[in-house]
Design a protein around this motif. Structure first.
Motif, PDB file in Angstrom:
ATOM      1  N   SER A   1      11.058  31.670  47.003  1.00 18.85           N
ATOM      2  CA  SER A   1      10.753  31.207  48.345  1.00 18.85           C
ATOM      3  C   SER A   1      11.707  30.081  48.697  1.00 18.85           C
ATOM      4  O   SER A   1      12.229  29.406  47.827  1.00 18.85           O
ATOM      5  CB  SER A   1       9.303  30.710  48.413  1.00 18.85           C
ATOM      6  OG  SER A   1       9.137  29.600  47.571  1.00 18.85           O
TER       7      SER A   1
ATOM      8  N   SER B   1      13.300  26.604  49.607  1.00 18.75           N
ATOM      9  CA  SER B   1      12.933  25.247  49.229  1.00 18.75           C
ATOM     10  C   SER B   1      13.446  24.270  50.267  1.00 18.75           C
ATOM     11  O   SER B   1      14.638  24.230  50.554  1.00 18.75           O
ATOM     12  CB  SER B   1      13.546  24.893  47.877  1.00 18.75           C
ATOM     13  OG  SER B   1      13.063  25.762  46.894  1.00 18.75           O
ATOM     14  N   PRO B   2      12.572  23.450  50.849  1.00 14.27           N
ATOM     15  CA  PRO B   2      13.015  22.491  51.831  1.00 14.27           C
ATOM     16  C   PRO B   2      13.915  21.423  51.218  1.00 14.27           C
ATOM     17  O   PRO B   2      14.825  20.950  51.851  1.00 14.27           O
ATOM     18  CB  PRO B   2      11.731  21.861  52.363  1.00 14.27           C
ATOM     19  CG  PRO B   2      10.600  22.533  51.676  1.00 14.27           C
ATOM     20  CD  PRO B   2      11.142  23.485  50.687  1.00 14.27           C
TER      21      PRO B   2
ATOM     22  N   ARG C   1      11.093  18.743  46.385  1.00  9.56           N
ATOM     23  CA  ARG C   1       9.819  19.238  46.909  1.00  9.56           C
ATOM     24  C   ARG C   1       9.932  20.698  47.342  1.00  9.56           C
ATOM     25  O   ARG C   1       9.938  21.008  48.532  1.00  9.56           O
ATOM     26  CB  ARG C   1       9.371  18.404  48.117  1.00  9.56           C
ATOM     27  CG  ARG C   1       8.897  17.035  47.755  1.00  9.56           C
ATOM     28  CD  ARG C   1       7.564  17.182  47.063  1.00  9.56           C
ATOM     29  NE  ARG C   1       7.044  15.864  46.735  1.00  9.56           N
ATOM     30  CZ  ARG C   1       6.165  15.657  45.783  1.00  9.56           C
ATOM     31  NH1 ARG C   1       5.730  16.657  45.066  1.00  9.56           N
ATOM     32  NH2 ARG C   1       5.719  14.467  45.523  1.00  9.56           N
ATOM     33  N   PRO C   2      10.000  21.643  46.397  1.00  5.95           N
ATOM     34  CA  PRO C   2      10.062  23.043  46.808  1.00  5.95           C
ATOM     35  C   PRO C   2       8.747  23.483  47.448  1.00  5.95           C
ATOM     36  O   PRO C   2       7.706  22.891  47.189  1.00  5.95           O
ATOM     37  CB  PRO C   2      10.318  23.781  45.501  1.00  5.95           C
ATOM     38  CG  PRO C   2       9.973  22.840  44.422  1.00  5.95           C
ATOM     39  CD  PRO C   2      10.044  21.450  44.984  1.00  5.95           C
ATOM     40  N   ASP C   3       8.820  24.518  48.264  1.00 10.16           N
ATOM     41  CA  ASP C   3       7.655  25.069  48.935  1.00 10.16           C
ATOM     42  C   ASP C   3       6.918  25.981  47.952  1.00 10.16           C
ATOM     43  O   ASP C   3       7.314  27.108  47.730  1.00 10.16           O
ATOM     44  CB  ASP C   3       8.110  25.864  50.168  1.00 10.16           C
ATOM     45  CG  ASP C   3       6.952  26.406  50.964  1.00 10.16           C
ATOM     46  OD1 ASP C   3       5.841  25.860  50.850  1.00 10.16           O
ATOM     47  OD2 ASP C   3       7.166  27.377  51.702  1.00 10.16           O
ATOM     48  N   CYS C   4       5.860  25.436  47.321  1.00 13.86           N
ATOM     49  CA  CYS C   4       5.134  26.250  46.351  1.00 13.86           C
ATOM     50  C   CYS C   4       3.680  25.820  46.294  1.00 13.86           C
ATOM     51  O   CYS C   4       3.315  24.732  46.729  1.00 13.86           O
ATOM     52  CB  CYS C   4       5.762  26.163  44.967  1.00 13.86           C
ATOM     53  SG  CYS C   4       5.904  24.517  44.286  1.00 13.86           S
TER      54      CYS C   4
ATOM     55  N   HIS D   1       5.636  35.156  44.204  1.00 11.11           N
ATOM     56  CA  HIS D   1       5.213  33.815  44.597  1.00 11.11           C
ATOM     57  C   HIS D   1       5.882  32.736  43.753  1.00 11.11           C
ATOM     58  O   HIS D   1       6.385  33.000  42.670  1.00 11.11           O
ATOM     59  CB  HIS D   1       3.696  33.677  44.493  1.00 11.11           C
ATOM     60  CG  HIS D   1       2.957  34.495  45.491  1.00 11.11           C
ATOM     61  ND1 HIS D   1       2.444  35.737  45.185  1.00 11.11           N
ATOM     62  CD2 HIS D   1       2.660  34.268  46.788  1.00 11.11           C
ATOM     63  CE1 HIS D   1       1.861  36.232  46.269  1.00 11.11           C
ATOM     64  NE2 HIS D   1       1.976  35.367  47.251  1.00 11.11           N
ATOM     65  N   THR D   2       5.844  31.523  44.268  1.00 10.24           N
ATOM     66  CA  THR D   2       6.348  30.352  43.563  1.00 10.24           C
ATOM     67  C   THR D   2       5.195  29.381  43.370  1.00 10.24           C
ATOM     68  O   THR D   2       4.443  29.124  44.304  1.00 10.24           O
ATOM     69  CB  THR D   2       7.483  29.674  44.364  1.00 10.24           C
ATOM     70  OG1 THR D   2       8.545  30.625  44.531  1.00 10.24           O
ATOM     71  CG2 THR D   2       8.005  28.448  43.649  1.00 10.24           C
TER      72      THR D   2
ATOM     73  N   CYS E   1       3.907  25.538  41.447  1.00 14.37           N
ATOM     74  CA  CYS E   1       4.358  24.259  40.906  1.00 14.37           C
ATOM     75  C   CYS E   1       3.405  23.779  39.825  1.00 14.37           C
ATOM     76  O   CYS E   1       2.191  23.944  39.932  1.00 14.37           O
ATOM     77  CB  CYS E   1       4.433  23.202  42.009  1.00 14.37           C
ATOM     78  SG  CYS E   1       5.789  23.478  43.152  1.00 14.37           S
TER      79      CYS E   1
END
Length: 171
Positions: free
Chosen positions: A55, A57-58, A62-65, A80-81, A83
């Motif tokens: 997915s 990552s912004p 802080r990846p989007d997970c 899916h991702t 954390c």
């Protein structure tokens, strides 16, 4: 001569329908609970290159997970991702069958350490457990045949791939 041509046409048509039927399966498998696990479209045997993420990552920090489910990851979690913080554990349980077995779960990366999954497996199942040990990204993968293997019948070579990305964040 005409009968031979007619017989060949029927045989080729039947073969084409058998092959098309196997390739048209959605890759789902009804488990013991009656849930269907969808397969990702365009399944392949090999995971995407390690530079890709499941997915966007912004930012690298802080990846989007989402948080890994407490019950563990299953076939429906593919793509899916999740954390984890250092010290947390993620469990994987993929329900297969003897004719459509899952390959052992593989981890591509050093942020997770394999630990004892503590589960007795049924034939065809894959189970694994990993503890987050250092910041980084790890891709967990497995695959299984789309069609049951039966030496007496025509089989397809398609695979249902399962891939989950796990991001271990700094404490």
């Amino acid at each position: 001569m005409r009968r031979t041509t007619h017989t060949r046409t029927i045989a080729l048509t039947a073969l084409a329908l058998l092959l098309a039927g196997c390739g048209a399966q959605n890759g789902g498998d009804t488990g013991a609970g009656g849930n269907v696990s969808p397969s990702p479209s365009g399944s392949t045997a090999s995971p995407p290159p390690s530079g890709d993420t499941a997915s966007p990552s912004p930012s690298p920090s802080r990846p989007d997970c989402g948080a890994a489910p407490g019950a563990g990851l299953g076939a429906a979690d593919t793509g899916h991702t999740y954390c984890l913080a250092p010290g947390e554990t993620v469990r994987v349980s993929l329900d297969g069958t003897t004719v459509r077995p899952w390959k052992p779960v593989a981890a591509d990366g050093k942020a997770l350490e394999a630990v004892n999954s503590g589960i007795v497996l049924q034939p065809g199942d894959a189970s694994a457990a990993y503890r987050a040990v250092s910041p980084g990204t790890v891709r967990l993968t497995s695959s299984r045949p789309l069609c049951p293997s039966d030496p007496a019948r025509i089989s397809c070579k398609g695979l249902q791939a399962w891939t989950v990305t796990v991001v271990v964040r700094k404490a």
